[in-house]
Design an enzyme around this catalytic site. Structure first.
Site, mmCIF file in Angstrom:
data_model
loop_
_atom_site.group_PDB
_atom_site.id
_atom_site.type_symbol
_atom_site.label_atom_id
_atom_site.label_comp_id
_atom_site.label_asym_id
_atom_site.label_seq_id
_atom_site.Cartn_x
_atom_site.Cartn_y
_atom_site.Cartn_z
ATOM 1 N N ARG A 168 10.321 -2.537 12.612
ATOM 2 C CA ARG A 168 9.078 -1.867 13.066
ATOM 3 C C ARG A 168 7.833 -2.328 12.303
ATOM 4 O O ARG A 168 6.907 -1.542 12.062
ATOM 5 C CB ARG A 168 9.183 -0.335 12.966
ATOM 6 C CG ARG A 168 10.323 0.281 13.705
ATOM 7 C CD ARG A 168 10.250 0.061 15.218
ATOM 8 N NE ARG A 168 11.506 0.436 15.799
ATOM 9 C CZ ARG A 168 12.537 -0.408 15.981
ATOM 10 N NH1 ARG A 168 12.417 -1.683 15.681
ATOM 11 N NH2 ARG A 168 13.651 0.015 16.502
ATOM 12 N N SER A 216 9.935 7.886 19.788
ATOM 13 C CA SER A 216 10.326 8.330 18.444
ATOM 14 C C SER A 216 9.084 8.677 17.634
ATOM 15 O O SER A 216 8.132 7.900 17.592
ATOM 16 C CB SER A 216 11.066 7.219 17.708
ATOM 17 O OG SER A 216 12.242 6.880 18.385
ATOM 18 N N GLU A 286 6.210 6.986 12.984
ATOM 19 C CA GLU A 286 6.147 5.755 13.794
ATOM 20 C C GLU A 286 4.920 5.854 14.696
ATOM 21 O O GLU A 286 4.258 4.863 14.967
ATOM 22 C CB GLU A 286 7.420 5.609 14.622
ATOM 23 C CG GLU A 286 7.405 4.353 15.472
ATOM 24 C CD GLU A 286 8.663 4.155 16.298
ATOM 25 O OE1 GLU A 286 9.691 3.787 15.725
ATOM 26 O OE2 GLU A 286 8.598 4.351 17.518
HETATM 27 N N1 EPU Z 1 21.172 11.892 16.370
HETATM 28 C C1 EPU Z 1 21.464 13.182 15.949
HETATM 29 N N2 EPU Z 1 20.646 14.167 16.369
HETATM 30 C C2 EPU Z 1 19.591 13.958 17.185
HETATM 31 C C3 EPU Z 1 19.292 12.620 17.613
HETATM 32 C C4 EPU Z 1 20.108 11.610 17.195
HETATM 33 O O1 EPU Z 1 22.405 13.417 15.221
HETATM 34 O O2 EPU Z 1 18.896 14.918 17.539
HETATM 35 C C5 EPU Z 1 22.070 10.805 15.960
HETATM 36 C C6 EPU Z 1 22.828 10.269 17.165
HETATM 37 O O3 EPU Z 1 24.002 10.994 17.405
HETATM 38 C C7 EPU Z 1 23.108 8.854 16.767
HETATM 39 C C8 EPU Z 1 21.930 8.475 15.888
HETATM 40 O O4 EPU Z 1 21.320 9.693 15.493
HETATM 41 O O5 EPU Z 1 24.269 8.769 15.989
HETATM 42 C C9 EPU Z 1 20.962 7.560 16.603
HETATM 43 O O6 EPU Z 1 20.399 8.178 17.755
HETATM 44 P P1 EPU Z 1 19.819 7.302 18.965
HETATM 45 O O7 EPU Z 1 20.889 6.432 19.510
HETATM 46 O O8 EPU Z 1 19.147 8.249 19.875
HETATM 47 O O9 EPU Z 1 18.810 6.301 18.301
HETATM 48 P P2 EPU Z 1 17.566 6.538 17.318
HETATM 49 O O10 EPU Z 1 17.870 5.808 16.047
HETATM 50 O O11 EPU Z 1 17.198 7.981 17.204
HETATM 51 C C10 EPU Z 1 16.306 4.354 18.087
HETATM 52 C C11 EPU Z 1 14.874 4.009 18.418
HETATM 53 C C12 EPU Z 1 14.548 4.477 19.827
HETATM 54 C C13 EPU Z 1 15.531 3.867 20.801
HETATM 55 C C14 EPU Z 1 16.957 4.188 20.378
HETATM 56 C C15 EPU Z 1 17.941 3.467 21.282
HETATM 57 C C16 EPU Z 1 13.667 4.150 16.293
HETATM 58 C C17 EPU Z 1 12.744 4.960 15.448
HETATM 59 N N3 EPU Z 1 13.980 4.678 17.480
HETATM 60 O O12 EPU Z 1 16.391 5.785 18.097
HETATM 61 O O13 EPU Z 1 13.239 3.985 20.152
HETATM 62 O O14 EPU Z 1 15.320 4.385 22.099
HETATM 63 O O15 EPU Z 1 17.170 3.748 19.032
HETATM 64 O O16 EPU Z 1 19.233 3.816 21.034
HETATM 65 O O17 EPU Z 1 14.100 3.080 15.895
HETATM 66 C C18 EPU Z 1 10.906 4.473 20.305
HETATM 67 O O18 EPU Z 1 10.768 3.531 19.516
HETATM 68 O O19 EPU Z 1 9.953 5.153 20.709
HETATM 69 C C19 EPU Z 1 12.259 4.802 20.726
HETATM 70 C C20 EPU Z 1 12.488 5.789 21.551
#
Ligand code: EPU
Length: 299
Positions: A168, A216, A286
């Protein structure tokens, strides 16, 4: 107050909320929406003669703008939306092109690698390059050969090397400079990229909320996920005014009924403070927070 320049794509006192996904943000003194490269260069030359704050927006997915508005100039790049195929697998893509359009019209059309890194990310190509948007599968800068950047000395073509970007973040574009276009090189994939696209779209539909938000809110801290940490603090569903920490995903704060800038900031601070107290981890926004005096608002 900035004086309106004599440019056909300039407008004074424009409410910014319709230009953002959050649907939050008061009026800017001057908004410029250039339609092509010549106009954006002309706009930037004028901006440099002014001594007020200046903000660049693509499709407004990743900004939270103060309700009092912005005492300065906003340049919106969304109409710089050209796509040109320059060689077989090389494309020049304007900064205002919606990222999902690039994915569907080019990457899926030709079955190019990298769809899993970019599927479902909101915003424009320029915004995505600026923050090196991506997922756990990779990020946009990995696909770039070069970027055309408009700075104080004019346009320069910056060749992109792997050391110039990280999670990022990138180091080739200084704040206040404008990304005009990216030169992308794609590689054909052996896998069915459409299947990958559909998989991640479906995953997002079930794991992420839809509605007015900025994607995010926080960057993921190293080795962990902001959403997980926020959930572990019991904050999902917490509400302030018209804003709510999504019950679906902890790293999404939704504007679900006329939320104000302060409502959303309140919930961001709550997440930051609770996660700091419980885990000793410092969450870093972010989303770009824009205060009315033009300074980047801090949490
Ligand atoms: N999780 C929780 N609780 C929650 C949300 C997530 O425990 O309320 C856990 C999930 O179970 C999982 C992990 O956190 O094990 C990751 O969750 P997720 O797959 O939703 O990915 P993220 O790391 O929260 C990132 C990007 C998103 C992108 C997803 C795709 C960042 C900051 N965010 O989210 O990007 O859609 O991966 O999987 O890197 C954006 O940049 O605006 C964005 C939405």
């Amino acid at each position: 107050m900035v004086d309106l320049p004599d440019l056909p794509y300039a407008e004074a006192n424009v409410t910014l909320s319709p230009h953002t996904w959050y649907g939050v943000g008061g009026p800017a003194d001057v908004v410029l929406i250039p339609k092509n490269r010549n106009e954006i260069i002309e706009a930037f030359q004028w901006i440099q003669t002014q001594s007020c704050p200046f903000l660049i927006i693509g499709s407004g997915t990743n900004v939270l703008i103060c309700d009092k508005g912005f005492r300065g100039i906003v340049l919106i790049t969304k109409q710089i939306d050209h796509i040109t195929q320059t060689e077989n697998d090389d494309y020049t893509i304007g900064s205002g092109v919606i990222l999902d359009r690039m994915v569907r019209e080019i990457m899926l059309e030709k079955n190019y690698q990298g769809v899993g890194a970019l599927t479902g990310i909101p915003g424009t190509v320029g915004g995505a390059i600026f923050m090196n948007a991506g997922t756990a599968n990779g990020s946009i800068c990995e696909l770039l050969d070069w970027v055309d950047i408009l700075g104080a000395d004019g346009v320069r073509r910056q060749v992109i090397e792997p050391g110039m970007y990280e999670y990022r973040h990138q180091s080739f574009n200084k704040s206040g400079e404008i990304i005009l276009a990216g030169g992308f090189h794609f590689d054909k994939s052996e896998e069915d990229q459409l299947k990958i696209y559909e998989h991640y779209i479906e995953r997002r539909r079930t794991r992420q909320p839809s509605g007015r938000c900025c994607g995010s809110v926080f960057k993921n801290p190293q080795g962990d996920h902001a959403g997980r940490l926020i959930e572990a603090c019991g904050l999902k569903g917490q509400r302030k005014g018209g804003a709510v920490i999504s019950p679906v995903h902890g790293n999404f704060i939704m504007n679900d009924s006329s939320a104000t800038y302060e409502d959303i900031l309140f919930l961001m601070r709550l997440c930051r403070d609770r996660v700091r107290e419980k885990f000793g981890v410092e969450l870093e926004p972010e989303v770009k927070i824009v205060a009315d005096n033009g300074l980047l608002g801090r949490l």
